[in-house]
Design an enzyme around this catalytic site. Structure first.
Site, mmCIF file in Angstrom:
data_model
loop_
_atom_site.group_PDB
_atom_site.id
_atom_site.type_symbol
_atom_site.label_atom_id
_atom_site.label_comp_id
_atom_site.label_asym_id
_atom_site.label_seq_id
_atom_site.Cartn_x
_atom_site.Cartn_y
_atom_site.Cartn_z
ATOM 1 N N GLY A 93 39.053 35.581 52.427
ATOM 2 C CA GLY A 93 39.517 35.961 53.754
ATOM 3 C C GLY A 93 40.165 34.859 54.569
ATOM 4 O O GLY A 93 40.254 34.959 55.794
ATOM 5 N N SER A 94 40.668 33.825 53.911
ATOM 6 C CA SER A 94 41.276 32.750 54.706
ATOM 7 C C SER A 94 42.516 33.256 55.456
ATOM 8 O O SER A 94 42.762 32.871 56.595
ATOM 9 C CB SER A 94 41.622 31.536 53.832
ATOM 10 O OG SER A 94 42.685 31.830 52.969
ATOM 11 N N ASN A 95 43.272 34.139 54.815
ATOM 12 C CA ASN A 95 44.440 34.694 55.516
ATOM 13 C C ASN A 95 44.023 35.613 56.662
ATOM 14 O O ASN A 95 44.633 35.585 57.734
ATOM 15 C CB ASN A 95 45.332 35.464 54.537
ATOM 16 C CG ASN A 95 46.230 34.543 53.760
ATOM 17 O OD1 ASN A 95 47.202 34.011 54.295
ATOM 18 N ND2 ASN A 95 45.896 34.314 52.502
ATOM 19 N N LEU A 97 42.261 44.245 47.031
ATOM 20 C CA LEU A 97 42.488 44.516 45.613
ATOM 21 C C LEU A 97 42.576 45.989 45.225
ATOM 22 O O LEU A 97 42.954 46.307 44.104
ATOM 23 C CB LEU A 97 41.412 43.823 44.771
ATOM 24 C CG LEU A 97 41.395 42.298 44.921
ATOM 25 C CD1 LEU A 97 40.345 41.688 44.001
ATOM 26 C CD2 LEU A 97 42.763 41.697 44.629
ATOM 27 N N ILE A 128 46.414 51.229 47.452
ATOM 28 C CA ILE A 128 46.383 51.980 48.715
ATOM 29 C C ILE A 128 46.692 53.457 48.421
ATOM 30 O O ILE A 128 47.687 53.765 47.771
ATOM 31 C CB ILE A 128 47.414 51.392 49.707
ATOM 32 C CG1 ILE A 128 47.103 49.917 49.988
ATOM 33 C CG2 ILE A 128 47.442 52.185 51.018
ATOM 34 C CD1 ILE A 128 45.720 49.639 50.551
ATOM 35 N N ASN A 134 51.811 43.612 52.977
ATOM 36 C CA ASN A 134 50.990 42.850 52.031
ATOM 37 C C ASN A 134 51.554 41.438 51.879
ATOM 38 O O ASN A 134 52.749 41.212 52.067
ATOM 39 C CB ASN A 134 51.004 43.546 50.661
ATOM 40 C CG ASN A 134 50.110 42.861 49.646
ATOM 41 O OD1 ASN A 134 49.004 42.420 49.976
ATOM 42 N ND2 ASN A 134 50.578 42.754 48.416
ATOM 43 N N HIS A 153 51.738 38.435 48.913
ATOM 44 C CA HIS A 153 51.527 38.244 47.472
ATOM 45 C C HIS A 153 51.855 36.796 47.107
ATOM 46 O O HIS A 153 52.874 36.264 47.559
ATOM 47 C CB HIS A 153 52.416 39.211 46.691
ATOM 48 C CG HIS A 153 52.149 39.176 45.224
ATOM 49 N ND1 HIS A 153 51.121 39.880 44.638
ATOM 50 C CD2 HIS A 153 52.739 38.467 44.224
ATOM 51 C CE1 HIS A 153 51.106 39.634 43.343
ATOM 52 N NE2 HIS A 153 52.075 38.767 43.059
ATOM 53 N N ASP A 184 53.019 46.069 44.479
ATOM 54 C CA ASP A 184 53.918 44.921 44.701
ATOM 55 C C ASP A 184 55.403 45.247 44.589
ATOM 56 O O ASP A 184 56.215 44.378 44.277
ATOM 57 C CB ASP A 184 53.580 43.775 43.717
ATOM 58 C CG ASP A 184 52.138 43.321 43.869
ATOM 59 O OD1 ASP A 184 51.633 43.315 45.006
ATOM 60 O OD2 ASP A 184 51.513 42.970 42.854
ATOM 61 N N GLU A 206 51.053 30.468 52.803
ATOM 62 C CA GLU A 206 50.606 31.745 53.374
ATOM 63 C C GLU A 206 50.127 31.559 54.803
ATOM 64 O O GLU A 206 50.483 32.322 55.700
ATOM 65 C CB GLU A 206 49.482 32.336 52.515
ATOM 66 C CG GLU A 206 49.976 32.772 51.158
ATOM 67 C CD GLU A 206 48.889 33.380 50.287
ATOM 68 O OE1 GLU A 206 49.227 34.168 49.424
ATOM 69 O OE2 GLU A 206 47.699 33.046 50.475
HETATM 70 C C1 GRF Z 1 46.133 35.216 48.770
HETATM 71 O O1 GRF Z 1 46.642 34.256 47.886
HETATM 72 C C2 GRF Z 1 47.054 36.389 48.871
HETATM 73 O O2 GRF Z 1 48.376 36.103 48.598
HETATM 74 C C3 GRF Z 1 46.559 37.294 47.801
HETATM 75 O O3 GRF Z 1 45.169 37.102 47.759
HETATM 76 C C4 GRF Z 1 44.855 35.801 48.237
HETATM 77 C C5 GRF Z 1 43.801 35.968 49.297
HETATM 78 O O4 GRF Z 1 43.292 34.726 49.734
HETATM 79 N N1 GRF Z 1 47.036 38.626 47.997
HETATM 80 P P1 GRF Z 1 42.323 34.698 50.991
HETATM 81 O O5 GRF Z 1 41.165 35.628 50.667
HETATM 82 O O6 GRF Z 1 43.084 35.142 52.170
HETATM 83 O O7 GRF Z 1 41.864 33.281 51.079
#
Ligand code: GRF
Length: 191
Positions: free
Chosen positions: A12-14, A87, A90, A104, A106, A147, A176
């Site tokens: 969940g870093s993003n 993952l 959808i 999304n 990727h 994708d 990202e």
């Molecule tokens: C990211 O690299 C994103 O591109 C992919 O899954 C990863 C998720 O990373 N779809 P995080 O959980 O947000 O750290």
């Protein structure tokens, strides 16, 4: 102001990066209303607790009963869904209800290294195995195929001959975190 639901299955870093970005928003561009995860052990759950983001566990078997999911999103007045390492595929009726409103990220330069089973380190390992000279990120709308939705933005980076899985993963995460908030803001402002 756009109301956003983030879907995430992993660390969940993003997701957290987007949440932090939305909070420093002077122009009230978007608000992350809630997060949905399908994994009860996902790292993102603890992070949501810490940050005070409402987090809902939505297991696979219920995820495809999309009447309930759609109702839930509607009740929470969700305008956009942002996938940040989510993952599950959808459901088609969610895509139809949110045309060009599901985004999304990727970790490769699509159409290369996309499709079913291509996520996280699986992508990076393939990139390295093929001795690619560059990789990068793609931010795109979600359609019914993994994708393959319309690309909104791509950013590439050069790879070294000595690139390792760890260094590539870290470079992609940096990209990202740098670009995802800015690109979704742009989408929200223009639509
Ligand atoms: C990211 O690299 C994103 O591109 C992919 O899954 C990863 C998720 O990373 N779809 P995080 O959980 O947000 O750290």
């Amino acid at each position: 102001m756009k109301k956003v639901a983030v879907f995430a299955s992993g660390a969940g870093s993003n997701a957290i990066n987007l949440f932090e970005d939305s909070q420093k928003d002077q122009m009230n561009c978007y608000k992350i209303q809630l997060l949905i995860t399908n994994k009860e052990n996902a790292g993102v759950i603890a992070k949501c607790k810490l940050m005070g983001i409402p987090c809902f566990l939505w297991k696979r078997e219920h995820f495809y009963d999309s009447t309930i999911l759609l109702e839930f999103l509607k009740n929470n007045e969700i305008d956009y869904v942002v996938l940040a390492g989510f993952l599950l595929k959808i459901p088609i009726d969610l895509i139809q209800k949110y045309p060009n409103k599901i985004i999304n990220i990727h970790p490769s330069l699509l159409p290369k290294y996309g499709g079913k089973g291509m996520y996280g380190d699986f992508v990076h390992k393939e990139v390295l195995a093929n001795s690619e000279k560059k990789s990068g990120i793609t931010i795109h709308y979600v359609n019914e195929n993994y994708d393959e939705g319309q690309i909104i933005f791509q950013k590439e980076i050069e790879l070294n001959v000595s690139e390792s899985l760890e260094s590539l993963r870290s470079k992609i995460h940096q990209l990202e975190h740098q670009y995802f908030p800015a690109i979704i803001r742009k989408v929200f402002v223009e639509n």
